[in-house]
Scaffold this motif. Structure first.
Motif, PDB file in Angstrom:
ATOM      1  N   GLY A  34       0.820  -1.203   0.000  1.00 20.61           N
ATOM      2  CA  GLY A  34       0.000   0.000   0.000  1.00 20.61           C
ATOM      3  C   GLY A  34       0.855   1.254   0.000  1.00 20.61           C
ATOM      4  O   GLY A  34       2.043   1.213   0.327  1.00 20.61           O
ATOM      5  N   TRP A  35       0.234   2.333  -0.421  1.00 20.83           N
ATOM      6  CA  TRP A  35       0.820   3.665  -0.317  1.00 20.83           C
ATOM      7  C   TRP A  35      -0.086   4.507   0.569  1.00 20.83           C
ATOM      8  O   TRP A  35      -1.314   4.502   0.406  1.00 20.83           O
ATOM      9  CB  TRP A  35       0.948   4.320  -1.686  1.00 20.83           C
ATOM     10  N   SER A  56      -5.428  -6.877  -8.492  1.00 23.79           N
ATOM     11  CA  SER A  56      -6.473  -5.945  -8.071  1.00 23.79           C
ATOM     12  C   SER A  56      -5.859  -4.793  -7.294  1.00 23.79           C
ATOM     13  O   SER A  56      -4.827  -4.952  -6.632  1.00 23.79           O
ATOM     14  CB  SER A  56      -7.514  -6.645  -7.190  1.00 23.79           C
ATOM     15  N   ALA A  57      -6.519  -3.645  -7.363  1.00 23.18           N
ATOM     16  CA  ALA A  57      -6.040  -2.457  -6.667  1.00 23.18           C
ATOM     17  C   ALA A  57      -7.202  -1.718  -6.031  1.00 23.18           C
ATOM     18  O   ALA A  57      -8.360  -1.863  -6.448  1.00 23.18           O
ATOM     19  CB  ALA A  57      -5.289  -1.545  -7.628  1.00 23.18           C
ATOM     20  N   LEU A  58      -6.860  -0.928  -5.053  1.00 19.08           N
ATOM     21  CA  LEU A  58      -7.829  -0.142  -4.300  1.00 19.08           C
ATOM     22  C   LEU A  58      -7.288   1.283  -4.218  1.00 19.08           C
ATOM     23  O   LEU A  58      -6.092   1.468  -4.010  1.00 19.08           O
ATOM     24  CB  LEU A  58      -7.965  -0.744  -2.895  1.00 19.08           C
ATOM     25  N   TYR A  59      -8.189   2.268  -4.380  1.00 15.67           N
ATOM     26  CA  TYR A  59      -7.746   3.662  -4.386  1.00 15.67           C
ATOM     27  C   TYR A  59      -8.621   4.519  -3.487  1.00 15.67           C
ATOM     28  O   TYR A  59      -9.827   4.284  -3.366  1.00 15.67           O
ATOM     29  CB  TYR A  59      -7.808   4.242  -5.799  1.00 15.67           C
ATOM     30  N   THR A  98       1.804  -5.584   3.990  1.00 18.98           N
ATOM     31  CA  THR A  98       1.003  -6.363   4.922  1.00 18.98           C
ATOM     32  C   THR A  98       0.983  -7.814   4.491  1.00 18.98           C
ATOM     33  O   THR A  98       0.896  -8.112   3.302  1.00 18.98           O
ATOM     34  CB  THR A  98      -0.431  -5.830   5.027  1.00 18.98           C
ATOM     35  N   ALA A  99       1.065  -8.689   5.481  1.00 17.29           N
ATOM     36  CA  ALA A  99       0.991 -10.120   5.206  1.00 17.29           C
ATOM     37  C   ALA A  99      -0.463 -10.570   5.065  1.00 17.29           C
ATOM     38  O   ALA A  99      -0.718 -11.733   4.741  1.00 17.29           O
ATOM     39  CB  ALA A  99       1.667 -10.901   6.324  1.00 17.29           C
ATOM     40  N   SER A 103      -5.570  -3.602   2.013  1.00 19.82           N
ATOM     41  CA  SER A 103      -6.490  -2.859   2.857  1.00 19.82           C
ATOM     42  C   SER A 103      -6.206  -1.369   2.768  1.00 19.82           C
ATOM     43  O   SER A 103      -5.114  -0.959   2.380  1.00 19.82           O
ATOM     44  CB  SER A 103      -6.321  -3.332   4.306  1.00 19.82           C
ATOM     45  N   ASP A 104      -7.208  -0.593   3.145  1.00 23.07           N
ATOM     46  CA  ASP A 104      -7.015   0.856   3.251  1.00 23.07           C
ATOM     47  C   ASP A 104      -6.805   1.293   4.703  1.00 23.07           C
ATOM     48  O   ASP A 104      -6.817   2.486   4.995  1.00 23.07           O
ATOM     49  CB  ASP A 104      -8.193   1.611   2.626  1.00 23.07           C
ATOM     50  N   HIS A 105      -6.589   0.332   5.603  1.00 26.30           N
ATOM     51  CA  HIS A 105      -6.369   0.636   7.018  1.00 26.30           C
ATOM     52  C   HIS A 105      -4.881   0.557   7.342  1.00 26.30           C
ATOM     53  O   HIS A 105      -4.271  -0.514   7.248  1.00 26.30           O
ATOM     54  CB  HIS A 105      -7.148  -0.326   7.898  1.00 26.30           C
ATOM     55  N   ALA A 106      -4.310   1.657   7.762  1.00 30.72           N
ATOM     56  CA  ALA A 106      -2.878   1.707   8.042  1.00 30.72           C
ATOM     57  C   ALA A 106      -2.474   0.716   9.132  1.00 30.72           C
ATOM     58  O   ALA A 106      -1.366   0.165   9.089  1.00 30.72           O
ATOM     59  CB  ALA A 106      -2.473   3.124   8.447  1.00 30.72           C
ATOM     60  N   ASN A 107      -3.342   0.483  10.104  1.00 32.90           N
ATOM     61  CA  ASN A 107      -2.962  -0.397  11.211  1.00 32.90           C
ATOM     62  C   ASN A 107      -2.878  -1.855  10.805  1.00 32.90           C
ATOM     63  O   ASN A 107      -2.488  -2.712  11.608  1.00 32.90           O
ATOM     64  CB  ASN A 107      -3.896  -0.200  12.408  1.00 32.90           C
ATOM     65  N   GLU A 108      -3.235  -2.187   9.590  1.00 33.59           N
ATOM     66  CA  GLU A 108      -3.101  -3.566   9.116  1.00 33.59           C
ATOM     67  C   GLU A 108      -1.782  -3.805   8.390  1.00 33.59           C
ATOM     68  O   GLU A 108      -1.508  -4.925   7.967  1.00 33.59           O
ATOM     69  CB  GLU A 108      -4.286  -3.919   8.211  1.00 33.59           C
ATOM     70  N   TYR A 109      -0.978  -2.760   8.279  1.00 31.09           N
ATOM     71  CA  TYR A 109       0.311  -2.883   7.622  1.00 31.09           C
ATOM     72  C   TYR A 109       1.408  -2.925   8.684  1.00 31.09           C
ATOM     73  O   TYR A 109       1.517  -2.024   9.501  1.00 31.09           O
ATOM     74  CB  TYR A 109       0.536  -1.703   6.676  1.00 31.09           C
TER      75      TYR A 109
END
Length: 122
Positions: A34-35, A56-59, A98-99, A103-109
């Motif tokens: 993620g970025w 796949s990507a998420l923005y 992230t393993a 996701s778009d949640h920073a705490n999952e990285y």
């Protein structure tokens, strides 16, 4: 995994930049990437994420249609192509791994690069 972001700089509004994030180790393909970005005085926010295979990507809505995330697992690198840049895109950009599922949640990285500064002038 260790991450090293690069490619930031100063660009005029409407211009383009491509950020790169090089990862160490031979398990890069095991991580979704993620970025995120953090502007001065603001909280870190999600920009884009890509699956382990790049299929796949998420923005974030704010960058959809202007930014493209991609990865090259053979080169252990994830990219963020940024077009039609706006002054509000000015921020330090961080890549993260992230393993788990992308996701778009920073705490999952669990792994973060050091950040690269992007400045967009008006």
């Amino acid at each position: 995994v260790q991450l090293q972001a690069s490619g930031g700089g100063l660009v005029q509004a409407g211009g383009s930049l491509r950020l790169s994030c090089a990862a160490s180790g031979r398990t890069f393909g095991s991580y979704a990437m993620g970025w995120f970005r953090q502007a001065p005085g603001k909280e870190r926010e999600f920009v884009a994420a890509v699956t382990r295979t790049g299929s796949s990507a998420l923005y974030a809505d704010s960058v959809k249609g202007r930014f493209t995330i991609s990865r090259d697992n053979a080169k252990n690198t994830v990219y963020l192509q940024m077009n039609s840049l706006k002054p509000e895109d000015t921020a330090v950009y961080y890549c993260a791994a992230t393993a788990y599922r992308y996701s778009d949640h920073a705490n999952e990285y669990g792994y973060w690069g050091q950040g690269t500064l992007v400045t967009v002038s008006s």
